[in-house]
Scaffold this motif. Structure first.
Motif, mmCIF file in Angstrom:
data_model
loop_
_atom_site.group_PDB
_atom_site.id
_atom_site.type_symbol
_atom_site.label_atom_id
_atom_site.label_comp_id
_atom_site.label_asym_id
_atom_site.label_seq_id
_atom_site.Cartn_x
_atom_site.Cartn_y
_atom_site.Cartn_z
ATOM 1 N N ILE A 1 40.184 10.422 49.994
ATOM 2 C CA ILE A 1 38.879 10.986 49.659
ATOM 3 C C ILE A 1 38.605 10.874 48.160
ATOM 4 O O ILE A 1 37.466 10.652 47.743
ATOM 5 N N VAL A 2 39.644 10.976 47.338
ATOM 6 C CA VAL A 2 39.453 10.822 45.894
ATOM 7 C C VAL A 2 39.115 9.373 45.564
ATOM 8 O O VAL A 2 38.239 9.106 44.727
ATOM 9 N N ARG A 3 39.784 8.446 46.198
ATOM 10 C CA ARG A 3 39.466 7.028 45.956
ATOM 11 C C ARG A 3 38.033 6.718 46.380
ATOM 12 O O ARG A 3 37.318 5.959 45.710
ATOM 13 N N GLU A 4 37.605 7.293 47.497
ATOM 14 C CA GLU A 4 36.241 7.062 47.958
ATOM 15 C C GLU A 4 35.240 7.618 46.946
ATOM 16 O O GLU A 4 34.227 6.969 46.634
ATOM 17 N N TRP A 5 35.512 8.796 46.436
ATOM 18 C CA TRP A 5 34.636 9.399 45.420
ATOM 19 C C TRP A 5 34.588 8.541 44.164
ATOM 20 O O TRP A 5 33.513 8.280 43.616
ATOM 21 N N LEU A 6 35.750 8.076 43.696
ATOM 22 C CA LEU A 6 35.780 7.232 42.499
ATOM 23 C C LEU A 6 35.020 5.927 42.733
ATOM 24 O O LEU A 6 34.337 5.428 41.827
ATOM 25 N N ALA A 7 35.127 5.385 43.927
ATOM 26 C CA ALA A 7 34.425 4.136 44.227
ATOM 27 C C ALA A 7 32.918 4.312 44.152
ATOM 28 O O ALA A 7 32.183 3.389 43.760
ATOM 29 N N THR A 8 32.409 5.495 44.514
ATOM 30 C CA THR A 8 30.972 5.722 44.428
ATOM 31 C C THR A 8 30.489 5.698 42.986
ATOM 32 O O THR A 8 29.292 5.561 42.734
ATOM 33 N N HIS A 9 31.424 5.831 42.048
ATOM 34 C CA HIS A 9 31.069 5.765 40.623
ATOM 35 C C HIS A 9 31.504 4.448 39.995
ATOM 36 O O HIS A 9 31.630 4.341 38.775
ATOM 37 N N GLY A 10 31.720 3.435 40.853
ATOM 38 C CA GLY A 10 32.032 2.105 40.344
ATOM 39 C C GLY A 10 33.471 1.903 39.935
ATOM 40 O O GLY A 10 33.799 0.917 39.274
#
Length: 589
Positions: A102-111
């Motif tokens: 879930i943290v990786r997914e969140w970071l991906a939303t910020h490029g």
């Protein structure tokens, strides 16, 4: 590189939320009541300034780590001395895979893809370097440049940040955001500069234990003085036991000075560089703190092998360069490095810290857990208690510098961190022969950590005697410190080829660590494990192995501070070590 980061800014500010985060509101993760005392808000942080942030993931097995260290450090437990391997410790530190995802997914939303992330060895910490604009978008906040009025140090910080509510159970903290600690050396004064030394007294005086000690030890402390005071002069180490000291803030330990100090051209120590650290051997780059630490920790324990850990980082920040700012939170970097080593020193001394209230609670807890993990792997961790008595070192009733940052603006004693962590052995300072408390010796009670059970009897006895004195100024149920003490005034060191004098609990911690290394050597020679986390033994069977210091006090916050007395006290702890007695206790358990 600059254009690449600007592209990232544009991408981050224009992202479309991933499915998991659609409709998920931001919720404050941490906030302060205002700008901490002593810091002044300046201009908004430059939007393209790169900052480094650490994202701590939740550790669901942390309670198992605590259980292990309680058992492994209790001489009465069947698992006493049975320490964890690196792999076993990492398994207990690791986050759940769901938190990672879930943290990786969140970071991906910020490029931010995998190429932008650095993961700690145990996977419990993610480090990113992003422009301020991206960090503000990610954390729903505004960063400013803040200046510390007394020192002139500057940092990019905020007073609150938020995360999507979905992340709160998976992320413990993102720092440095609301952290205003400066982590300064615990060294109060330097003198005898330029090689001019004090006139030394002749003859002898009696120590607290009734031993003859050179009267010159009332003028300056040398290795010979410590040998006489703490009864280890006749001991000859016989194993490959090792010890270490840590260095931060570009404090470099000079080998030529070390050899001159010991009078041995073959003397040496190992330097291990952490996170881009250096150890410049130009005489002009020699650091007073670093030289003090290696000369006394390794000098006391000679010829045991010593390691100097040099971790990168400088305290000031100049907001005009497009490079990552110094986060000035070196413990996480150092802990990640050292906990990833298969073999560790038997004892590690650190002489840095700051006011506990400048450190966010979640950050303090994670760092303290790192020291707990070191203990569970067989390492004794010592810290200086600080050089400001119970707060600011002033007994002037008009003093107004000890202000709580909880929104009340009340006068409060200010405990130090990491000295307040219950999984380190915190060392206060004494002076003179016979020994009395040094007035600057840091001591008190944590506002973050509860009093551990190993302290209950000793601390309760002190509090009963204290009564209502200072009621409301300290947390009587908090972890109490220091645990022990050692000499801390007028230590003779070599700096840049010349003798100079140093005072502070920065002297006390490495001196005590050297004694512990000798005790560990004796245990290893007897086929036993190293001591690991010391405190349960010290407060139990080991309490009688210390010279009780019963005179002196540690003023601060407009008061005379606490007073040393019979038994444990928050000025000198249990007292100063008697090596022979401590060795006997260690071998009997």
């Amino acid at each position: 590189m600059r254009s690449a980061w600007l592209t990232l800014v544009a991408a981050a500010l224009a992202y479309a939320a991933a499915p998991s985060f659609r409709g998920c509101e931001n919720k404050v993760k941490d906030s302060l009541h205002g700008v901490p005392q002593g810091w002044v808000q300046q201009a908004p942080a430059p939007q393209d300034q790169l900052i480094q942030l650490k994202i701590a993931l939740a550790q669901p097995s942390a309670h198992e780590l605590e259980k292990h260290i309680v058992e492994a450090s209790d001489p009465a437990h069947e698992r006493y001395g049975q320490f964890l391997s690196k792999e076993e410790a990492h398994e207990l530190m690791a986050p759940e895979q769901g938190s990672v995802d879930i943290v990786r997914e969140w970071l991906a939303t910020h490029g931010l893809g995998e190429e932008h992330l650095y993961n700690s060895a145990a996977g419990d910490m993610v480090t990113i370097r992003v422009p301020v604009a991206v960090a503000e978008s990610m954390l729903d906040t505004k960063f400013h440049v803040y200046t510390h009025a007394a020192s002139g140090d500057s940092a990019i910080r905020t007073t609150a940040y938020s995360l999507p509510e979905l992340l709160h159970d998976h992320v413990s903290f993102v720092q440095p955001t609301t952290m205003y600690a400066r982590f300064k050396p615990m060294r109060s004064t330097m003198h005898f500069a330029g090689g001019v030394k004090a006139t030394l007294a002749a003859g002898s005086v009696k120590s607290a234990a009734g031993q003859d000690v050179d009267a010159s030890c009332n003028d300056e402390i040398t290795l010979s003085c410590l040998q006489q005071l703490y009864n280890f002069g006749d001991y000859k180490p016989s194993t490959n036991t090792t010890l270490a000291v840590t260095g931060y803030l570009e404090e470099y330990a000079n080998n030529a000075d070390f050899q001159q100090f010991l009078g041995d051209d073959s003397a040496n120590f190992t330097t291990t560089l952490v996170n881009g650290g250096k150890n410049d051997q130009d005489p002009s780059a020699a650091g007073g703190e670093a030289n003090l630490d290696v000369q006394y920790a390794f000098g006391v324990a000679q010829p045991l092998a010593g390691t100097f850990y040099s971790t990168a980082g400088t305290p000031p920040f100049t907001p005009d360069k497009n490079e990552p700012t110094n986060g000035n939170e070196p413990y996480i970097d150092w802990l990640d490095f050292v906990l990833n080593q298969t073999s560790l020193p038997s004892v590690i001394s650190t002489s840095y810290g700051d006011d506990e209230q400048t450190v966010p609670v979640d950050y303090a807890q994670r760092v303290c857990q790192g020291f707990q993990t070191l203990g569970s792997r067989g390492v004794s961790v010592t810290f200086s208690s600080g050089d400001s008595g119970v707060g600011d070192g002033s007994s002037d009733p008009s003093s107004t510098t000890c202000i709580a940052n909880n929104g009340t603006n009340a006068i409060k004693f200010l405990p130090a961190f990491p000295a307040s962590c219950p999984y380190v052995t915190t060392v206060g300072a004494t002076q003179n022969v016979p020994e009395v408390a040094a007035s600057f010796s840091g001591g008190g009670f944590s506002n973050i950590f509860a009093r551990p059970s190993y302290q209950d009897d000793a601390v309760s006895a002190f509090l009963t005697g204290l009564g209502d004195t200072y009621a409301g100024l300290y947390n009587a149920s908090g972890r109490a410190y220091p645990d022990v003490s050692a000499q801390g005034v007028n230590f003779d060191i070599v700096l840049g080829g010349s003798h100079t004098g140093v005072s502070g609990t920065s002297c006390s911690s490495p001196a005590f660590a050297g004694v512990v290394a000798l005790v560990n050597d004796a245990r290893v020679a007897a086929g036993k494990a190293t001591l690991g986390f010391l405190n349960p033994l010290l407060y139990g069977a080991g309490a009688g192995a210390f010279n009780d210091i019963t005179s002196g006090n540690n003023p601060g916050c407009g008061t005379e501070g606490f007073s040393a007395g019979t038994g444990w006290d928050p000025v000198t702890g249990l007292g100063t070590p008697d090596f022979d007695k401590l060795k006997t206790v260690a071998l009997d358990n």
